[in-house]
Design an enzyme around this catalytic site. Sequence first.
Site, PDB file in Angstrom:
ATOM      1  N   LYS A 123       0.890  -1.362  -0.128  1.00  0.00           N
ATOM      2  CA  LYS A 123      -0.094  -0.011  -0.066  1.00  0.00           C
ATOM      3  C   LYS A 123       0.793   1.346   0.017  1.00  0.00           C
ATOM      4  O   LYS A 123       0.458   2.121  -0.686  1.00  0.00           O
ATOM      5  CB  LYS A 123      -1.133   0.136   1.078  1.00  0.00           C
ATOM      6  N   GLY A 133      -1.169   1.217   6.232  1.00  0.00           N
ATOM      7  CA  GLY A 133      -1.296   0.229   7.062  1.00  0.00           C
ATOM      8  C   GLY A 133      -2.247  -0.926   6.670  1.00  0.00           C
ATOM      9  O   GLY A 133      -3.168  -0.794   5.751  1.00  0.00           O
ATOM     10  N   ASP A 134      -2.383  -2.079   7.448  1.00  0.00           N
ATOM     11  CA  ASP A 134      -3.262  -3.019   7.231  1.00  0.00           C
ATOM     12  C   ASP A 134      -3.637  -3.799   8.316  1.00  0.00           C
ATOM     13  O   ASP A 134      -2.515  -3.965   9.471  1.00  0.00           O
ATOM     14  CB  ASP A 134      -2.759  -3.816   6.152  1.00  0.00           C
ATOM     15  N   THR A 135      -4.879  -4.136   8.456  1.00  0.00           N
ATOM     16  CA  THR A 135      -5.020  -4.841   9.800  1.00  0.00           C
ATOM     17  C   THR A 135      -5.520  -6.429   9.408  1.00  0.00           C
ATOM     18  O   THR A 135      -6.436  -6.526   8.426  1.00  0.00           O
ATOM     19  CB  THR A 135      -6.259  -4.079  10.564  1.00  0.00           C
ATOM     20  N   SER A 186      -0.290  -3.641  10.647  1.00  0.00           N
ATOM     21  CA  SER A 186       0.646  -2.978  10.278  1.00  0.00           C
ATOM     22  C   SER A 186       0.901  -1.550  10.135  1.00  0.00           C
ATOM     23  O   SER A 186      -0.238  -1.165   9.777  1.00  0.00           O
ATOM     24  CB  SER A 186       1.481  -3.702   8.883  1.00  0.00           C
TER      25      SER A 186
END
Length: 190
Positions: A55, A68-70, A105
């Site tokens: 991303k 970010g990523d969840t 992240s």
Amino acid sequence: MGALHLTLASASPRRRDLITRLGVTPDAITPADIDETPLKAERPRDYALRMGREKALSVESSGYVLAGDTVVAAGRRILPKTEEISEAWRCLKLLSGRRHTVLSSVVLRAPDGILRERLNENIVRFKNLSDEEIAAYVAGDEWQGKAGGYAIQGAAEGLIQWIRGSHSGVMGLPLFETRALLKSAGFEID
């Protein structure tokens, strides 16, 4: 923040709200458009970091890019960002009465292309959910597009027995880690 330009690579209203808690207002919001399919046998931690990196790298900007990523994981199984009620139902049934991992992240890309990254890991335990409780939860729209089929900042919070870790990390942007990355990049944060 001075003359540093910051782009938030997310369409998530939660991430926008969370970053403002640090006193930071992004100069631009540019959602990343990437393929979020996990690789075969990819571990949840690796997947969360890869998604954050991809991303951050996919957004055009001459300034800083924060992404970010969840990821919600039951063991090594990566749960989907639910788009259908049946998916949300299956996720909540799976998570009922057990603990699971929420990995968030956060990746900061500097103008010179250098990536700084952090991974926030949390353990969340749902109570034993009755079919009636699951039905009541999915009758609302909080589950739509959410990893694991729930949003901790909504009605699901009343179904969670405990969390170990960061509430903001479970919401989608771990503020401790985000603050550390921004400060290391020279952002002024009170």
